[in-house]
Design a protein around this motif. Structure first.
Motif, PDB file in Angstrom:
ATOM      1  N   UNK A  63       0.824  -1.208   0.000  1.00  0.00           N
ATOM      2  CA  UNK A  63       0.000   0.000   0.000  1.00  0.00           C
ATOM      3  C   UNK A  63       0.861   1.262   0.000  1.00  0.00           C
ATOM      4  N   UNK A  64       2.154   1.108   0.296  1.00  0.00           N
ATOM      5  CA  UNK A  64       3.085   2.246   0.304  1.00  0.00           C
ATOM      6  C   UNK A  64       4.314   1.877  -0.521  1.00  0.00           C
ATOM      7  N   UNK A  65       4.162   1.670  -1.826  1.00  0.00           N
ATOM      8  CA  UNK A  65       5.257   1.165  -2.652  1.00  0.00           C
ATOM      9  C   UNK A  65       6.480   2.059  -2.672  1.00  0.00           C
ATOM     10  N   UNK A  66       6.301   3.342  -2.344  1.00  0.00           N
ATOM     11  CA  UNK A  66       7.462   4.229  -2.343  1.00  0.00           C
ATOM     12  C   UNK A  66       8.518   3.774  -1.336  1.00  0.00           C
ATOM     13  N   UNK A  67       8.102   3.041  -0.282  1.00  0.00           N
ATOM     14  CA  UNK A  67       9.075   2.521   0.686  1.00  0.00           C
ATOM     15  C   UNK A  67       9.998   1.515   0.037  1.00  0.00           C
ATOM     16  N   UNK A  68       9.445   0.648  -0.798  1.00  0.00           N
ATOM     17  CA  UNK A  68      10.286  -0.315  -1.502  1.00  0.00           C
ATOM     18  C   UNK A  68      11.134   0.380  -2.552  1.00  0.00           C
ATOM     19  N   UNK A  69      10.570   1.371  -3.222  1.00  0.00           N
ATOM     20  CA  UNK A  69      11.281   1.989  -4.339  1.00  0.00           C
ATOM     21  C   UNK A  69      12.409   2.910  -3.899  1.00  0.00           C
ATOM     22  N   UNK A  70      12.567   3.105  -2.590  1.00  0.00           N
ATOM     23  CA  UNK A  70      13.771   3.800  -2.141  1.00  0.00           C
ATOM     24  C   UNK A  70      15.012   2.955  -2.420  1.00  0.00           C
ATOM     25  N   UNK A  71      14.791   1.677  -2.723  1.00  0.00           N
ATOM     26  CA  UNK A  71      15.910   0.776  -3.010  1.00  0.00           C
ATOM     27  C   UNK A  71      16.038   0.461  -4.502  1.00  0.00           C
ATOM     28  N   UNK A  72      15.433   1.259  -5.366  1.00  0.00           N
ATOM     29  CA  UNK A  72      15.546   1.026  -6.805  1.00  0.00           C
ATOM     30  C   UNK A  72      16.993   1.062  -7.298  1.00  0.00           C
ATOM     31  N   UNK A  73      17.850   1.771  -6.566  1.00  0.00           N
ATOM     32  CA  UNK A  73      19.254   1.833  -6.977  1.00  0.00           C
ATOM     33  C   UNK A  73      19.905   0.459  -7.027  1.00  0.00           C
ATOM     34  N   UNK A  74      19.348  -0.509  -6.326  1.00  0.00           N
ATOM     35  CA  UNK A  74      19.933  -1.853  -6.307  1.00  0.00           C
ATOM     36  C   UNK A  74      19.983  -2.442  -7.717  1.00  0.00           C
ATOM     37  N   UNK A  75      18.997  -2.126  -8.544  1.00  0.00           N
ATOM     38  CA  UNK A  75      18.991  -2.659  -9.913  1.00  0.00           C
ATOM     39  C   UNK A  75      19.324  -1.580 -10.951  1.00  0.00           C
ATOM     40  N   UNK A  76      19.683  -0.385 -10.498  1.00  0.00           N
ATOM     41  CA  UNK A  76      19.997   0.704 -11.423  1.00  0.00           C
ATOM     42  C   UNK A  76      21.077   0.359 -12.440  1.00  0.00           C
ATOM     43  N   UNK A  77      22.148  -0.390 -12.101  1.00  0.00           N
ATOM     44  CA  UNK A  77      23.171  -0.692 -13.109  1.00  0.00           C
ATOM     45  C   UNK A  77      22.637  -1.386 -14.357  1.00  0.00           C
ATOM     46  N   UNK A  78      21.475  -2.029 -14.250  1.00  0.00           N
ATOM     47  CA  UNK A  78      20.929  -2.724 -15.419  1.00  0.00           C
ATOM     48  C   UNK A  78      20.550  -1.758 -16.532  1.00  0.00           C
TER      49      UNK A  78
END
Length: 332
Positions: A63-78
């Protein structure tokens, strides 16, 4: 790595002091690439414990996906290391094993929208599963056995098993027929084995973790390690948190996942959290429909397509519904 005319990109993660290191490998590169990500592993571990350790916390997180997306950098190199449509292998480290990394975003798209995604417990286990492909199994799966509701207390698991049997002509074994003998026979003689039910995880002794059979019997990870070579090219564990394993030194995993791969099951489909019955039944039906009706389709592509179809169903746009299942091992 390049197989089946497709480019394969592998990312392996290692926690560093206050950061997360990621290494990328591709067949057309002269040497691996590396990047340091501003991700604190201790803080990440706390996030996983708080948000991904129960189905209730996962539903709250969804319900608060922005909490997970603070970690989008984990796959940023792709974004630089791959193109849309490339097969992406992820080798997590530590708390990352519990995260739905395929639900992170590369640019404006979820990773699973951009690429087929496969996981591996470690590079050594990945090599084992890929080089150990069962040459006796046909390229297109021909036989399937579905097990469900071993303790006769999960009517939705029985319904899921019956539905799959009816739709795909698979043999169905329910309740008292979910025995050690029947399951071991299926694993060594059948192409696809689907198990809808509970798995028990033993934190103190992970080799005692296992699949709940009829009565009080449990087929443990330790016993699966010692089984004869399996024929099954895919084992699906459709239940609650069937992908949980215990981290050992060197970040190797001991549990059901590693046991099945060691016994030469090429691939596993497992869950990261307790799943919703309705969306799971829909996802499984679509996954097997693609896998069995489209000759030559890779398991990773069947998974990705089924995930996207689940995501687009009304009321199931939450990652709680579309992101729990991960493919581990061989992508083909």
């Amino acid at each position: 790595m390049r197989e089946d005319g497709r480019r394969v990109v592998l990312l392996e993660y290692v926690s560093a002091v206050g950061q997360l290191a990621v290494f990328g490998v591709r067949a057309d590169w002269d040497q691996p690439k590396a990047a340091l990500l501003d991700v604190n592993h201790e803080e990440l571990s706390l996030f996983v414990s708080a948000n991904l350790d129960s189905y209730r916390s996962v539903r709250d997180l969804a319900e608060m996906p922005e909490l997970l997306h603070q970690y989008d950098d984990i796959v940023r190199p792709l974004a630089e290391w791959s193109e849309p449509g490339d097969v992406v292998y992820l080798v997590p480290h530590g708390a990352l094993h519990r995260m739905p990394l395929h639900a992170l975003r590369v640019g404006e798209r979820y990773l699973i929208e951009r690429n087929p995604v496969v996981y591996a417990p470690s590079v050594s286990v990945l090599r084992h599963s890929r080089t150990g492909r069962n040459r006796a199994a046909p390229e297109q799966p021909e036989t399937m056995v579905v097990f469900g509701d071993s303790r006769q207390n999960l009517p939705d698991a029985a319904a899921e098993a019956t539905m799959l049997g009816d739709q795909f002509g698979a043999e169905v074994r329910l309740g008292a027929a979910v025995t050690r003998e029947n399951l071991q026979q299926a694993l060594t003689q059948v192409d696809l084995v689907h198990i809808a039910g509970h798995a028990a995880f033993d934190q103190r002794d992970p080799l005692q973790s296992g699949l709940e059979l009829h009565g009080s019997d449990v087929l443990t990870a330790g016993e699966i390690f010692g089984m004869p070579r399996m024929r099954a090219s895919l084992v699906t564990l459709s239940g609650c948190e069937t992908g949980i394993n215990l981290h050992q030194s060197g970040d190797e995993l001991i549990g059901l996942t590693r046991a099945f791969l060691y016994a030469r099951t090429s691939s596993l489909l497992v869950s990261l959290w307790s799943v919703a019955d309705d969306s799971t039944a829909f996802f499984m039906r679509r996954f097997y429909d693609h896998l069995l009706s489209r000759p030559g389709l890779a398991k990773a592509d069947a998974l990705r397509t089924a995930v996207l179809e689940t995501m687009r169903e009304p009321g199931w746009d939450s990652l709680y519904h579309w992101a729990p299942f991960t493919l581990i091992g061989d992508w083909l």
